[in-house]
Design an enzyme around this catalytic site. Structure first.
Site, PDB file in Angstrom:
ATOM      1  N   TRP A  21       0.818  -1.211   0.000  1.00 55.36           N
ATOM      2  CA  TRP A  21       0.000   0.000   0.000  1.00 55.36           C
ATOM      3  C   TRP A  21       0.858   1.270   0.000  1.00 55.36           C
ATOM      4  O   TRP A  21       0.613   2.188  -0.807  1.00 55.36           O
ATOM      5  CB  TRP A  21      -0.947  -0.020   1.207  1.00 55.36           C
ATOM      6  CG  TRP A  21      -1.715   1.236   1.478  1.00 55.36           C
ATOM      7  CD1 TRP A  21      -1.671   1.989   2.608  1.00 55.36           C
ATOM      8  CD2 TRP A  21      -2.674   1.887   0.627  1.00 55.36           C
ATOM      9  NE1 TRP A  21      -2.528   3.057   2.527  1.00 55.36           N
ATOM     10  CE2 TRP A  21      -3.157   3.017   1.312  1.00 55.36           C
ATOM     11  CE3 TRP A  21      -3.159   1.624  -0.663  1.00 55.36           C
ATOM     12  CZ2 TRP A  21      -4.103   3.896   0.762  1.00 55.36           C
ATOM     13  CZ3 TRP A  21      -4.105   2.489  -1.206  1.00 55.36           C
ATOM     14  CH2 TRP A  21      -4.570   3.611  -0.497  1.00 55.36           C
ATOM     15  N   ASP A  51       2.509  -8.557  -0.728  1.00 54.35           N
ATOM     16  CA  ASP A  51       1.049  -8.435  -0.724  1.00 54.35           C
ATOM     17  C   ASP A  51       0.618  -7.090  -1.289  1.00 54.35           C
ATOM     18  O   ASP A  51       1.075  -6.035  -0.840  1.00 54.35           O
ATOM     19  CB  ASP A  51       0.512  -8.579   0.705  1.00 54.35           C
ATOM     20  CG  ASP A  51      -0.996  -8.409   0.763  1.00 54.35           C
ATOM     21  OD1 ASP A  51      -1.721  -9.358   0.387  1.00 54.35           O
ATOM     22  OD2 ASP A  51      -1.458  -7.324   1.172  1.00 54.35           O
ATOM     23  N   TYR A  56      -4.743  -0.796  -4.414  1.00 53.85           N
ATOM     24  CA  TYR A  56      -3.523  -0.143  -3.950  1.00 53.85           C
ATOM     25  C   TYR A  56      -2.902   0.749  -5.029  1.00 53.85           C
ATOM     26  O   TYR A  56      -1.684   0.730  -5.256  1.00 53.85           O
ATOM     27  CB  TYR A  56      -2.500  -1.185  -3.486  1.00 53.85           C
ATOM     28  CG  TYR A  56      -2.822  -1.882  -2.184  1.00 53.85           C
ATOM     29  CD1 TYR A  56      -3.998  -1.622  -1.484  1.00 53.85           C
ATOM     30  CD2 TYR A  56      -1.953  -2.827  -1.660  1.00 53.85           C
ATOM     31  CE1 TYR A  56      -4.290  -2.277  -0.307  1.00 53.85           C
ATOM     32  CE2 TYR A  56      -2.236  -3.479  -0.471  1.00 53.85           C
ATOM     33  CZ  TYR A  56      -3.400  -3.214   0.195  1.00 53.85           C
ATOM     34  OH  TYR A  56      -3.686  -3.874   1.376  1.00 53.85           O
ATOM     35  N   GLN A 162      -6.610 -11.847   6.350  1.00 52.55           N
ATOM     36  CA  GLN A 162      -5.718 -10.704   6.539  1.00 52.55           C
ATOM     37  C   GLN A 162      -6.425  -9.622   7.355  1.00 52.55           C
ATOM     38  O   GLN A 162      -7.145  -8.785   6.816  1.00 52.55           O
ATOM     39  CB  GLN A 162      -5.269 -10.147   5.180  1.00 52.55           C
ATOM     40  CG  GLN A 162      -4.193  -9.091   5.321  1.00 52.55           C
ATOM     41  CD  GLN A 162      -3.663  -8.589   3.993  1.00 52.55           C
ATOM     42  OE1 GLN A 162      -3.325  -7.413   3.855  1.00 52.55           O
ATOM     43  NE2 GLN A 162      -3.566  -9.466   2.995  1.00 52.55           N
ATOM     44  N   LYS A 201       8.223   7.793  14.387  1.00 55.51           N
ATOM     45  CA  LYS A 201       8.539   8.841  13.416  1.00 55.51           C
ATOM     46  C   LYS A 201       7.821  10.153  13.698  1.00 55.51           C
ATOM     47  O   LYS A 201       8.291  11.224  13.303  1.00 55.51           O
ATOM     48  CB  LYS A 201       8.175   8.340  12.012  1.00 55.51           C
ATOM     49  CG  LYS A 201       8.490   9.296  10.890  1.00 55.51           C
ATOM     50  CD  LYS A 201       8.131   8.689   9.539  1.00 55.51           C
ATOM     51  CE  LYS A 201       8.419   9.652   8.392  1.00 55.51           C
ATOM     52  NZ  LYS A 201       8.055   9.073   7.077  1.00 55.51           N
ATOM     53  N   ARG A 214      -4.070   9.354   5.837  1.00 53.62           N
ATOM     54  CA  ARG A 214      -4.219   9.602   7.269  1.00 53.62           C
ATOM     55  C   ARG A 214      -4.728  11.006   7.580  1.00 53.62           C
ATOM     56  O   ARG A 214      -5.279  11.244   8.661  1.00 53.62           O
ATOM     57  CB  ARG A 214      -2.889   9.336   7.976  1.00 53.62           C
ATOM     58  CG  ARG A 214      -2.466   7.880   7.950  1.00 53.62           C
ATOM     59  CD  ARG A 214      -1.044   7.666   8.419  1.00 53.62           C
ATOM     60  NE  ARG A 214      -0.072   8.209   7.482  1.00 53.62           N
ATOM     61  CZ  ARG A 214       1.247   8.051   7.593  1.00 53.62           C
ATOM     62  NH1 ARG A 214       1.739   7.350   8.608  1.00 53.62           N
ATOM     63  NH2 ARG A 214       2.065   8.566   6.692  1.00 53.62           N
ATOM     64  N   GLY A 266       5.204  -2.184   5.958  1.00 54.64           N
ATOM     65  CA  GLY A 266       5.099  -1.291   4.801  1.00 54.64           C
ATOM     66  C   GLY A 266       6.312  -0.389   4.752  1.00 54.64           C
ATOM     67  O   GLY A 266       6.785   0.089   5.784  1.00 54.64           O
ATOM     68  N   ALA A 267       6.840  -0.182   3.574  1.00 51.85           N
ATOM     69  CA  ALA A 267       8.033   0.657   3.444  1.00 51.85           C
ATOM     70  C   ALA A 267       7.968   1.468   2.158  1.00 51.85           C
ATOM     71  O   ALA A 267       7.396   1.024   1.160  1.00 51.85           O
ATOM     72  CB  ALA A 267       9.296  -0.206   3.450  1.00 51.85           C
ATOM     73  N   GLN A 272      14.026   1.553   5.179  1.00 50.08           N
ATOM     74  CA  GLN A 272      12.968   1.121   6.086  1.00 50.08           C
ATOM     75  C   GLN A 272      12.851  -0.402   6.106  1.00 50.08           C
ATOM     76  O   GLN A 272      12.568  -1.000   7.146  1.00 50.08           O
ATOM     77  CB  GLN A 272      11.641   1.759   5.682  1.00 50.08           C
ATOM     78  CG  GLN A 272      11.598   3.257   5.925  1.00 50.08           C
ATOM     79  CD  GLN A 272      10.328   3.896   5.386  1.00 50.08           C
ATOM     80  OE1 GLN A 272       9.702   3.397   4.455  1.00 50.08           O
ATOM     81  NE2 GLN A 272       9.955   5.022   5.947  1.00 50.08           N
TER      82      GLN A 272
END
Length: 297
Positions: A21, A51, A56, A162, A201, A214, A266-267, A272
């Site tokens: 994502w 995944d 996405y 999931q 972060k 977000r 997730g990166a 990361q």
């Protein structure tokens, strides 16, 4: 990297997976070259499960490019039908995913969510037919409750589910995890960092960019954000005691449950990915788990 078997009949996959994502742009724009380099870094660090999903954004196309040149056969590739769950809609989504991912098969094909307007018998029946045709190898669901997973499983074998799972979101512990353990259904935990809240972060008062999902979520604004970040800061103290990062602690905490097959990180950048990899080897003793429980109570 450690591997766990996906369900009763699935492949052994890395306990940390690559959730695509973020590279699709849902949490802010990502340069194509950087996205591809991040996928390559994941593979280089021993991650075998990737995944993605129809929803996405550009991630399927980016992954297709990243897996060109022989890398496709080194990974367990999972994607999802996200929008239309009729037999016709699922088949069309699958064909598009095969094209974008530049492959002739999907290792794990999942329904992205429960859709009450379409009979589950129709949706799961189509997945069964696609498996018989050799276009998909395993069948999964995403964001399903225990009852919904059981209904799907009465049509065809469900190999995986999931759900979201992290130190701030523990709703699956009471019912879904025990059910999956008893039925030998693999669990791919997503949102293991609570969409960034458990990365260390961000600071109280942070504002997310308009192109970041977000920015429109109440959890990532004002008092709700500040409360979550305060808990994260206390959890970072636990990580410090272990000589680990908050990211590593978050991964180790999710993987402490044997019923969890894979924690989907997730990166956006290769660095990361490297930070996530160490979390697979971190073991949490009972004293540490008790300290975490006190913080989360």
């Amino acid at each position: 990297m450690e591997k766990r078997k996906l369900g009763s009949n699935g492949d052994a996959v890395s306990v940390i997976g690559f959730g695509a994502w973020p590279i699709g742009g849902g949490m802010g724009a990502v340069d194509e070259g950087q996205a591809i380099a991040t996928v390559h870094a994941a593979i280089d660090h021993g991650i075998t499960l990737i995944d993605t999903a129809q929803a996405y954004r550009s991630s399927e196309e980016l992954i297709g490019k990243a897996l060109a040149g022989g890398r496709r056969n080194t990974v367990f590739l999972a994607t999802k039908a996200s929008f239309e769950f009729s037999a016709k809609g699922i088949r069309a989504a699958l064909e598009k995913s095969l094209q974008m991912l530049r492959t002739d098969r999907i290792d794990l094909y999942q329904l992205h969510r429960w859709e009450p307007s379409v009979p589950i018998e129709e949706s799961m029946g189509e997945l069964s037919r696609l498996k018989e045709e050799g276009k998909i190898r395993f069948i999964g669901v995403s964001n399903f409750s225990v009852e919904q997973t059981a209904q799907a499983g009465r049509v065809v074998r469900v190999d995986s589910t999931q759900p979201p799972y992290n130190m701030l979101d523990r709703g699956i512990e009471a019912e879904l995890l025990p059910y999956c353990a008893s039925e030998e259904i693999g669990v791919l935990a997503h949102s293991i960092f609570a969409k960034g809240l458990l990365t260390g972060k961000y600071s109280p008062g942070h504002r997310f960019a308009p192109d970041d999902e977000r920015s429109s979520m109440a959890r990532f604004r004002g008092k709700e954000l500040d409360a979550s970040l305060a808990a994260a800061e206390r959890l970072r103290g636990v990580a410090d005691e272990l000589g680990a990062s908050l990211i590593e602690l978050s991964i180790a905490w999710v993987l402490r449950k044997p019923a969890v097959t894979c924690a989907l990180g997730g990166a956006k950048v290769p660095e990361q990915v490297a930070g996530e990899g160490k979390g697979a080897g971190l073991r949490l003793d009972q004293a540490t788990l008790a300290e975490i429980e006190t913080i989360l109570a």
